[in-house]
Each structure stands twice: as structure tokens, then as C-alpha cells.
Design a protein around this motif. Sequence first.
Motif, PDB file in Angstrom:
ATOM      1  N   LEU A 129       0.821  -1.212   0.000  1.00 56.20           N
ATOM      2  CA  LEU A 129       0.000   0.000   0.000  1.00 56.20           C
ATOM      3  C   LEU A 129       0.856   1.264   0.000  1.00 56.20           C
ATOM      4  N   LEU A 130       1.983   1.249   0.726  1.00 61.87           N
ATOM      5  CA  LEU A 130       2.829   2.451   0.720  1.00 61.87           C
ATOM      6  C   LEU A 130       3.451   2.676  -0.660  1.00 61.87           C
ATOM      7  N   GLY A 131       3.507   1.636  -1.466  1.00 65.18           N
ATOM      8  CA  GLY A 131       3.987   1.800  -2.840  1.00 65.18           C
ATOM      9  C   GLY A 131       2.996   2.566  -3.708  1.00 65.18           C
ATOM     10  N   LEU A 132       1.760   2.721  -3.202  1.00 59.82           N
ATOM     11  CA  LEU A 132       0.704   3.356  -3.999  1.00 59.82           C
ATOM     12  C   LEU A 132       0.244   4.682  -3.427  1.00 59.82           C
ATOM     13  N   LEU A 133       0.513   4.898  -2.139  1.00 57.85           N
ATOM     14  CA  LEU A 133      -0.167   5.978  -1.429  1.00 57.85           C
ATOM     15  C   LEU A 133       0.788   7.057  -0.966  1.00 57.85           C
ATOM     16  N   GLN A 134       0.262   8.262  -0.911  1.00 56.14           N
ATOM     17  CA  GLN A 134       0.974   9.351  -0.252  1.00 56.14           C
ATOM     18  C   GLN A 134      -0.038  10.216   0.485  1.00 56.14           C
ATOM     19  N   PHE A 160      -0.575   9.485   8.753  1.00 57.22           N
ATOM     20  CA  PHE A 160       0.220   9.989   7.624  1.00 57.22           C
ATOM     21  C   PHE A 160      -0.663  10.805   6.669  1.00 57.22           C
ATOM     22  N   GLY A 161      -1.893  11.068   7.055  1.00 56.37           N
ATOM     23  CA  GLY A 161      -2.773  11.848   6.190  1.00 56.37           C
ATOM     24  C   GLY A 161      -3.395  11.030   5.071  1.00 56.37           C
ATOM     25  N   ILE A 162      -3.415   9.711   5.254  1.00 54.52           N
ATOM     26  CA  ILE A 162      -4.061   8.841   4.261  1.00 54.52           C
ATOM     27  C   ILE A 162      -5.400   8.416   4.853  1.00 54.52           C
ATOM     28  N   SER A 163      -6.488   8.719   4.162  1.00 52.49           N
ATOM     29  CA  SER A 163      -7.800   8.408   4.733  1.00 52.49           C
ATOM     30  C   SER A 163      -8.323   7.090   4.186  1.00 52.49           C
ATOM     31  N   VAL A 164      -9.307   6.527   4.888  1.00 54.80           N
ATOM     32  CA  VAL A 164      -9.850   5.226   4.497  1.00 54.80           C
ATOM     33  C   VAL A 164     -11.355   5.226   4.690  1.00 54.80           C
ATOM     34  N   ASP A 165     -12.043   4.551   3.799  1.00 53.31           N
ATOM     35  CA  ASP A 165     -13.443   4.211   4.015  1.00 53.31           C
ATOM     36  C   ASP A 165     -13.562   2.705   3.923  1.00 53.31           C
TER      37      ASP A 165
END
Length: 486
Positions: A129-134, A160-165
Motif C-alpha cells: 500500500l505504501l507503494g501506492l499511497l501518499q 500519515f494523512g491517508i484516509s480510508v473508508d
Amino acid sequence: MTVQTAPTPHPVQTVRHPAPRSARTQPALPAPQARTAGYGFTTQQVHAGADAGAAGHGDRVAPIHVSAGFRFEDSATAAARFSGEDDGFVYSRIANPTTAALERRLAALEGGAEALVVGSGQAAITTALLGLLQHGDHVLASDHLYEGSRGLLAENFARFGISVDFVTDHADPQAWRRLLRPTTRVLFAESLSNPRNEVLDTAAVAAVAHDHGVPLVVDNTLATPYLLRPLEHGADVVVHSASKFLSGHGTALGGVVVVGRGFDWGAHDDDGAPLFAQLAEPSAVLGGRSWLDLHGERAYAEHARHHVAARFGPVLSPFNAFLVQQGVETLSLRMAQHCRSAALLAAWLERQPAVLRVDHASLASSPSHLRARRYLPRGSGAVVAVTLRGGAPAARRFIEALQLFSHMTHLGDVRSLVVHPASTTHAHRTDAERERAGVHPGTVRLSVGIEDVEDLQADLRRALVAAELVTAHADSLEGQLQGGAA
Ligand SMILES: *Cc1c(COP(=O)(O)O)cnc(C)c1O
């Protein structure tokens, strides 16, 4: 034993090569993948990616290379390995011959282009996931997730400011579509969920992801590639806890990220901005080129290995890679036995008066039953969630009365295991959240091992009798308190 229909097999070329005569003839590059693509699963699980003789001694089993780093032949080679022009070994945080052999085998078994092994299943999910997200990006995930994955997304990534639903009705593609945002960069789900055995409609959810230009990452831990290969149904990346069924022996933690083929990592949004800027923008470590320039459709995999895993550092030790490899070689045989026993026990448990409900996708009562017939023709896995009528006291008594099932939080072992999720893995969740996850006060999670099923059934029968005594006692106490006869 189910045998895959296969095209005319190619010879297993690396197996027939004579071993190099001396260590000095050892190739500098990692050996090419053994050509086992035409063979059935069980043949591949013992041969795919094998590199017999590459170490110079004719080793038939991938040896354990416990070297932190690897000598460069000359200065030009050193520079080329750092620039990415030469993919020989550099340092074991990036790649190692033992972990590379396991990577080739797991990539073959999942039908992927390549794989990256890391220190645990959590590390695999984090790396993928960190390979895709910022910062600022959004993840859309199924509500039916392993508790560690849910916490990673809802708590760690949030910082880290990455949101999720979380999609509550994962079986409805429209439910996924409705929660997409312009910033959504990945859809994430388990092919067979832990602990409730919800089967993902992988093809439908992959279509939602692809319409949005983003990949679907699937955690295939409970199904294993023997039961299901999500990449063949449209998923783009598969992750595993190799600590579970892939190993089977319960001795090592490990994780793997398997990358499929054909996803467009260079996609742009409507304004022409790249969806994955980290792959598209010039990188200083690549001399001003981008991961896409240098690696094309391998950009995500190369970036995940060299930029994410190598930097965050969740290395799988070569020793643990060797242990996982030993497990993988018997995967199909174990899974067949696990699934047979789990289905028999699930059907039997469902008929027992002390049991309120059983969650296993082999059962006609499962909301996933039809999807299981489509996606899991070889079996519905070995994890069985059993909810006892007597609630938490019955669950406690049941677990303590079991003798063959080990009381621990692990699954996929050859030995049968049991845990009470409501008071352990899910203890910190609210009642409503636990209910949604299928974790009731009386729920126990069984991981059915490969022991003789009659012995497991006898153990469960004894524990159910113990649980029923608690339930009967509670019922009669309640009756007395209410002044009536129980
Ligand atoms: C166990 C598990 C993980 C985490 O794996 P570890 O190897 O324990 O880090 C992730 N996903 C699922 C579905 C699991 O069962």
C-alpha cells in the motif's frame, strides 16, 4: 487430488542443467525462473523458480544464503548495480538468493509477474500500500478485514494523512463505486475474509477499481493460491501472510507481495496529472529518470522493492525464507486435507444444539455460498467461525475443554488452533463493530489442521458438552432469578 488441465508441459530446464563445475563459474545475475508454467499446481509448488546448481554445488534445494551483502566484481559493476542497470545482488535488504528463490516460486504459484517477500504479512500489506499511497490519498477497503489490516488503515495510515473508508456491503459493486473519491488510489480486500469467510467478488470489485484507474490489492492469505488466484480474476496485486498456510508449520513469520501483469501504472487523471506521481516523476536515485521510464510495467514492483521495502526495511531473513519455502512445497496436499476436514466439521457443527451459527463458505447457509462455488471450487478454506448459543461463558469453557486444538492466535498451521476473538483480537472494538465483523460474544475461530478428522470431531464434541453444561447452568440460574422454572 485435483490436477489442473495443462497445455503440453515444457521441460523443467533448470532442473536438467548440469551444475556449474566450480563456484567461480557462478553467474552474477539471479537465475532465470524455471520454466514450469505449463505444469499443474503441485508440480509447480516443488519446482517453480528452482535454481539447482546456481550456487556451484548442485544443491537440489535452494540453500540458505546468510550473507548480508554481495561482492562486486569491479567498480563498473558496483555502479551499474546501484543505478539499476545490472540487477545482480547488492545487499540482503534489497534481495538475496534465498529470498529470490522463494519470490520466483510464489510469483509462479499466484500466476504473477514477480514477487517481493518481506518479514510478515503486515509488512507485505504495508509495503504494497505504501507503494501506492501518499499524504492526501484515500483507500477504499472492505469492512471484512483482518484486524491488523483494519487498524493499520484506520489508525497508522490516518496519521500519515491517508484516509480510508470501509465498504460495509462488499458484495455490492455499487457500494464500492459510491465511496470512490477523486483521491482514491487503491481498493483493498481479502479474497476470503478473516474470520467470517466472506468471499470477495474479485472480478466485480476489480472492474470498479479499473474504471477509476486504480489497482485492486487482494489479501489472499486464507485462500492461498491453491484455492484461488485473484490475479486471474482481475486483481492487480496479491499479498499474503506467509506465516499461515504458505508455511503451514507455524515456525516462521513471512509475507509476500505478488504483482500481476497489465495494470497501467502510468495512468493520469482528467487534468493530466499522474495518478501515481512517485512512479511518474523523475527520481534522483534513478539519475533523473522515473520508475516508469526505467522499468515500464515493472515500475510498481521495482519501486516497492527499492524505494519502499528497502527504505522502511521489513526484511525477511534468508533463514525464514527457507522455512517458508519448505512449507510451500506441500501446500496443495495440506490445503486439500484442511478444506475437506473444515467442510465436514462445519456441516456437523451447524447441526449441534449448542451452536447458534457457523460461518464457512462451504455451507449453504453462508451468504458467500454462491461466490464460493464460483471462486473456490477446490474448497472453502480451513478457518471456521463457530458461534455458541451460550455466549462468552460457553466459548471460554469450550476452548478450555479442547485438547487437540491449541489455544492461540494463529491460523493455517498443520495443527488445529482455536481463539476467542471477542476477548482477544477484537477486544478493543465496540460491540457494534464486533457484530458487523461477525464476532459475537460466543464466537470462536477454529483453524482446522490436518489431523484425522475423527479425532478433531471427538475433541469438538467433548468441548461442546462442556459448553452446554455452562449454558444449561446459566439458563437455570436465569430461570431461578426470574422466579420461573428453567
Ligand atoms: C495473519 C494475517 C495477516 C498478518 O500476517 P502476519 O504474518 O501475522 O503479519 C494479514 N492478513 C490476514 C488475512 C491474516 O490472517
